[in-house]
Each structure stands twice: as structure tokens, then as C-alpha cells.
Design an enzyme around this catalytic site. Structure first.
Site, mmCIF file in Angstrom:
data_model
loop_
_atom_site.group_PDB
_atom_site.id
_atom_site.type_symbol
_atom_site.label_atom_id
_atom_site.label_comp_id
_atom_site.label_asym_id
_atom_site.label_seq_id
_atom_site.Cartn_x
_atom_site.Cartn_y
_atom_site.Cartn_z
ATOM 1 N N ARG A 49 0.764 -1.118 -0.099
ATOM 2 C CA ARG A 49 0.050 -0.021 0.052
ATOM 3 C C ARG A 49 0.955 1.391 0.260
ATOM 4 O O ARG A 49 2.125 1.180 0.154
ATOM 5 C CB ARG A 49 -0.913 -0.060 1.207
ATOM 6 C CG ARG A 49 -0.529 -0.723 2.193
ATOM 7 C CD ARG A 49 0.167 0.177 3.605
ATOM 8 N NE ARG A 49 0.029 1.285 3.719
ATOM 9 C CZ ARG A 49 0.950 2.180 3.712
ATOM 10 N NH1 ARG A 49 2.362 2.080 3.629
ATOM 11 N NH2 ARG A 49 0.770 3.727 3.402
ATOM 12 N N GLY A 50 0.015 2.539 -0.190
ATOM 13 C CA GLY A 50 0.899 3.873 -0.325
ATOM 14 C C GLY A 50 1.131 3.864 -1.677
ATOM 15 O O GLY A 50 1.511 2.953 -2.581
ATOM 16 N N ALA A 51 0.728 5.064 -2.438
ATOM 17 C CA ALA A 51 0.690 5.166 -3.620
ATOM 18 C C ALA A 51 1.939 4.804 -4.646
ATOM 19 O O ALA A 51 1.840 4.123 -5.676
ATOM 20 C CB ALA A 51 0.382 6.928 -3.707
ATOM 21 N N GLN A 209 -2.545 2.449 9.884
ATOM 22 C CA GLN A 209 -1.259 2.715 9.322
ATOM 23 C C GLN A 209 -0.175 3.261 10.053
ATOM 24 O O GLN A 209 1.145 3.202 9.883
ATOM 25 C CB GLN A 209 -1.210 3.230 7.843
ATOM 26 C CG GLN A 209 -1.847 2.505 6.600
ATOM 27 C CD GLN A 209 -3.414 2.543 6.757
ATOM 28 O OE1 GLN A 209 -3.880 2.925 7.802
ATOM 29 N NE2 GLN A 209 -4.043 2.420 5.655
ATOM 30 N N ASP A 250 -2.067 10.712 -2.445
ATOM 31 C CA ASP A 250 -2.380 9.627 -3.168
ATOM 32 C C ASP A 250 -2.479 10.079 -4.669
ATOM 33 O O ASP A 250 -2.296 9.439 -5.815
ATOM 34 C CB ASP A 250 -3.436 8.820 -2.989
ATOM 35 C CG ASP A 250 -3.272 7.811 -1.885
ATOM 36 O OD1 ASP A 250 -3.073 8.469 -0.502
ATOM 37 O OD2 ASP A 250 -2.897 6.538 -2.109
ATOM 38 N N ASN A 260 -5.520 12.399 0.514
ATOM 39 C CA ASN A 260 -4.375 11.510 1.000
ATOM 40 C C ASN A 260 -5.347 10.811 2.089
ATOM 41 O O ASN A 260 -6.511 11.091 2.234
ATOM 42 C CB ASN A 260 -3.599 12.483 2.008
ATOM 43 C CG ASN A 260 -2.297 11.515 2.435
ATOM 44 O OD1 ASN A 260 -1.649 10.653 1.848
ATOM 45 N ND2 ASN A 260 -1.770 11.811 3.754
ATOM 46 N N LYS A 261 -4.946 10.078 2.922
ATOM 47 C CA LYS A 261 -5.614 9.167 3.888
ATOM 48 C C LYS A 261 -6.521 9.895 4.934
ATOM 49 O O LYS A 261 -6.315 11.052 5.267
ATOM 50 C CB LYS A 261 -4.413 8.459 4.887
ATOM 51 C CG LYS A 261 -5.171 7.476 5.997
ATOM 52 C CD LYS A 261 -6.122 6.662 5.445
ATOM 53 C CE LYS A 261 -5.358 5.591 4.497
ATOM 54 N NZ LYS A 261 -6.348 4.758 3.630
HETATM 55 O O1 MRU Z 1 -4.744 3.220 2.101
HETATM 56 P P1 MRU Z 1 -2.996 3.059 2.126
HETATM 57 O O2 MRU Z 1 -2.272 2.922 3.106
HETATM 58 O O3 MRU Z 1 -2.640 2.927 0.880
HETATM 59 O O4 MRU Z 1 -2.913 5.036 2.118
HETATM 60 C C1 MRU Z 1 -1.702 5.446 2.089
HETATM 61 C C2 MRU Z 1 -1.646 6.951 1.969
HETATM 62 O O5 MRU Z 1 -2.410 7.844 2.114
HETATM 63 C C3 MRU Z 1 -0.313 7.589 1.853
HETATM 64 O O6 MRU Z 1 -0.207 8.789 2.694
HETATM 65 C C4 MRU Z 1 -0.229 7.969 0.193
HETATM 66 O O7 MRU Z 1 -0.374 6.813 -0.536
HETATM 67 C C5 MRU Z 1 1.156 8.609 0.172
HETATM 68 S S1 MRU Z 1 2.398 7.215 0.057
HETATM 69 C C6 MRU Z 1 3.812 7.924 -0.196
#
Ligand code: MRU
Length: 363
Positions: A49-51, A209, A250, A260-261
């Protein structure tokens, strides 16, 4: 040095090896992925996970989808590739890096249309591996620019000779990228140089997270970290414990609105109230110039059980209605600066982004 989130093991018949992040922080277990369905599932259930990490995983997923195809001619091969790309695109909707990576592989394949299929397959794997190297370079650059920004911001902690006290939300660290992170990259660069830095990590309901991943990876790297629940962010800011917020994203729209989250918007509003700079680390692969503003960003909604019985314990009555958006959009007026691998962008962000992409396309 942060751990590697995803790598390729072996030659063309090898596997994508990734840390199963659903098991953190209690278990550090690697998962070897050798088919596209398992990669789709790993993205969907947040094993990876994470963009930026999602983008890299999707590129390997595409390779896994087509590496054993018997298609001998380009047209059949391309049809299979496009079908697999569409399938992977359905795993998660918000992080634009997923679509960016899939398109990059599809464009690459189209550019090699006159070559034999086995050679094209090799190009796909090489491109996915290149994405890891690029991601490392991009994150390091964000780290350098981010640290420069902190140094020039005249932050209270720094003035008193103490330390940079950074609040972050969710995980935009090494585990959200190939290795170095975006929001946490300036923290890692600071730590490498012996500059004292302290991270306050929001726990990040509902999937934690911040607690499970950010706190874990900073501890592993020996960076001081204090975990707080999401509803403590106002208090730590009011108490003057935070010099700057740095979060990841994201997807950034063309006007500088930032997805973002879920919970990031609240942190941004608080930061404005308490005069704390709110920085967003944004690799250009997370910027979507095709969307005029943040309202157009598709926001993932996830299943109610994540809220009512997260991690196996029921915490709400059966049958209760639940709303569970996984992301929110922070309007550009709350963003003090975007930290990209090409430099720091200041408001007005729409104009700064247009300028960045104009100079990128004009070379
Ligand atoms: O649902 P997730 O854990 O994939 O969400 C991740 C985030 O919101 C991060 O802040 C975002 O993807 C940036 S990662 C460098």
C-alpha cells in the site's frame, strides 16, 4: 536504512517479493507473488500500500500477467496486456500512481510493437525494475528538498536548538514506496546527517497505518517517534509540540488540492489554526494534471468491517450503518508547499504545477 518494500527475486521466471504489511508490526513476513491475481489481492487488501508502492506492484503485476502467455503475435499479446491492465486498475481507485504505472508499461509495449513478443516481455520486467531505481532517486530528492525547506522555514524547535518535530498522518514512509518514503524522506535524510528529528505519528483510524507501519519503520531505523491517536493532533499542536506537518498524497489535482488518507484534512485545518506549516510530499507520479480540482478525485470506500470489527474485535453493534471513505481531499488553501523531486512548489499551487509540467514537457 529503511527496509525494501518490494523487489524482484530471480530472473524472468522469478517472483515479486513484498513485505506483507497487514501483518505488521507483530510479524515481518515476505510474500512471493508469482501471478497477477495474487498481486491484485495484495493491492486490494493492503499487503502492499501507499501510492508509489502500489504503482510498482502494478507494473510487476502486469509482467506476471503476460510472462507465460502463448500469444506469439503483437496484437494478441497487446490485447492480453490491456485486459490485465484493466483488471489491475480495478484494485484501488484513488492513488494515481497505479494508473500512471500501468499506462507507462502499456506505452512502453506500444513503442516496441515491431519486436518479437519475448523481447517485449523482457522490456516490461526491465521497466518495472527501473521504476524501483527511479522511485529511490525520487524519494531521495524529496528528502533533500524537504530538509532544505525545514532548514529555511525558521521552525521554533530549530530556533531553540532542539530538534525538528514533525507530525505525520498514515504512512508515507519507506513502506509506502520502494524504500525511502516521501513524507518521511526528509526525516531519514536528517537522521543520516545527525540532525535531531522527532516524529509524532498519528495512529490513523481505521487501519492504523500510523501505529502499525510508521511507528514500526521509524523504530527500525532508530528515529525517535511518539505515537498519538488521531484525536490528539489538536492537543499536541496547541501545546506547541509540532514544528511542521509532512504528509504524503495519493493524488494531487491540477489546482493543488491533495487527496490523502482519511483524516489528513482535519490535520491540515488544525495546522492552519495553530500556524504550523502543512507540507505535502508529492512525487510527480502522484500529480494528476488531467483533473482540474480535488472534487474530481475518485475516493475509495472500503468495507464497514474495517470500522466495526477492525483487527478481529467487534467495536460497534451489529447492523449499524457505516460510512468508510479511505481518503479525503485537502483544498489547496491549506497546503503551505508541495515537496516534489523537482523542487518545492509554493502557492498559488495551480500556477506552480502548470509551470512545472510546462517546463517538463518543453524539456
Ligand atoms: O490506504 P493506504 O495505506 O494505501 O494509504 C496511503 C496513504 O494515504 C499515503 O499517505 C499515500 O499513499 C502517500 S504514500 C507515499
Amino acid at each position: 536504512m529503511p527496509v525494501k518494500t518490494i523487489e524482484w527475486v530471480g530472473g524472468p521466471d522469478g517472483t515479486a517479493r513484498l513485505i506483507d504489511q497487514t501483518l505488521l508490526p507483530t510479524e515481518l513476513k515476505y510474500l512471493d507473488v508469482s501471478d497477477v491475481e495474487t498481486m491484485w489481492d495484495a493491492i486490494k487488501v493492503l499487503r502492499i500500500r501507499g501510492a508509489p508502492a502500489i504503482g510498482i506492484a502494478a507494473a510487476f503485476g502486469l509482467y506476471l500477467a503476460v510472462r507465460n502467455t502463448r500469444a506469439g503475435d503483437y496484437a494478441t499479446f497487446k490485447t492480453e496486456l490491456d485486459r490485465a491492465a484493466q483488471y489491475l486498475a480495478g484494485s484501488r481507485p484513488t492513488a494515481v500512481n497505479l494508473f500512471w504505472a500501468l499506462k507507462r508499461i502499456q506505452d512502453l509495449v506500444a513503442a516496441h510493437a515491431d519486436e518479437p513478443v519475448p523481447a517485449v516481455k523482457q522490456h516490461i520486467l526491465s521497466e518495472a525494475l527501473r521504476m524501483i531505481d527511479e522511485d529511490n532517486a525520487v524519494c531521495r530528492a524529496i528528502g533533500e528538498y524537504g530538509l532544505e525547506l525545514l532548514a529555511s522555514a525558521g521552525l521554533p524547535g530549530q530556533a531553540s536548538g532542539l530538534t525538528y518535530r514533525i507530525l505525520t498522518h498514515c504512512n508515507a514512509g519507506g513502506l509506502a514506496t520502494a524504500q525511502w518514503g516521501t513524507a518521511l524522506a526528509p526525516v531519514y535524510v536528517a537522521a543520516e546527517r545527525g540532525i535531531p528529528v522527532h516524529v509524532y505519528a498519528d495512529e490513523t483510524r481505521p487501519l492504523l497505518q500510523g501505529a502499525r507501519i510508521t511507528a514500526w519503520e521509524l523504530q527500525q531505523a532508530g528515529v525517535p517517534v511518539t505515537l498519538i491517536t488521531d484525536n490528539m493532533a489538536a492537543t499536541v499542536m496547541a501545546q506547541g509540540k509540532i514544528d511542521a506537518v509532512i504528509v504524503g498524497t495519493d493524488r494531487v489535482a491540477a489546482n493543488g488540492d491533495v487527496a490523502n488518507k482519511i483524516g489528513t484534512l482535519g490535520v491540515a485545518i488544525l495546522a492552519k489554526e495553530f500556524n504550523v506549516p502543512f507540507y505535502v510530499a508529492a512525487p510527480t507520479s502522484s500529480i494528476d494534471m488531467s483533473l482540474a480540482s480535488g472534487e474530481l478525485i475518485p475516493i475509495e470506500e472500503r468495507k464497514p468491517e474495517e470500522v466495526t470489527e477492525g483487527f478481529g474485535r467487534r467495536t460497534a453493534p451489529p447492523g449499524v450503518r457505516v460510512y468508510n471513505p479511505a481518503f479525503d481531499v485537502t483544498p489547496n488553501r491549506y497546503v503551505t508547499a508541495l515537496i516534489t523531486e523537482k523542487g518545492v512548489l509554493r502557492p498559488p499551487l495551480g500556477a506552480s504545477l502548470a509551470n512545472l509540467f510546462k517546463s517538463a514537457t518543453s524539456g
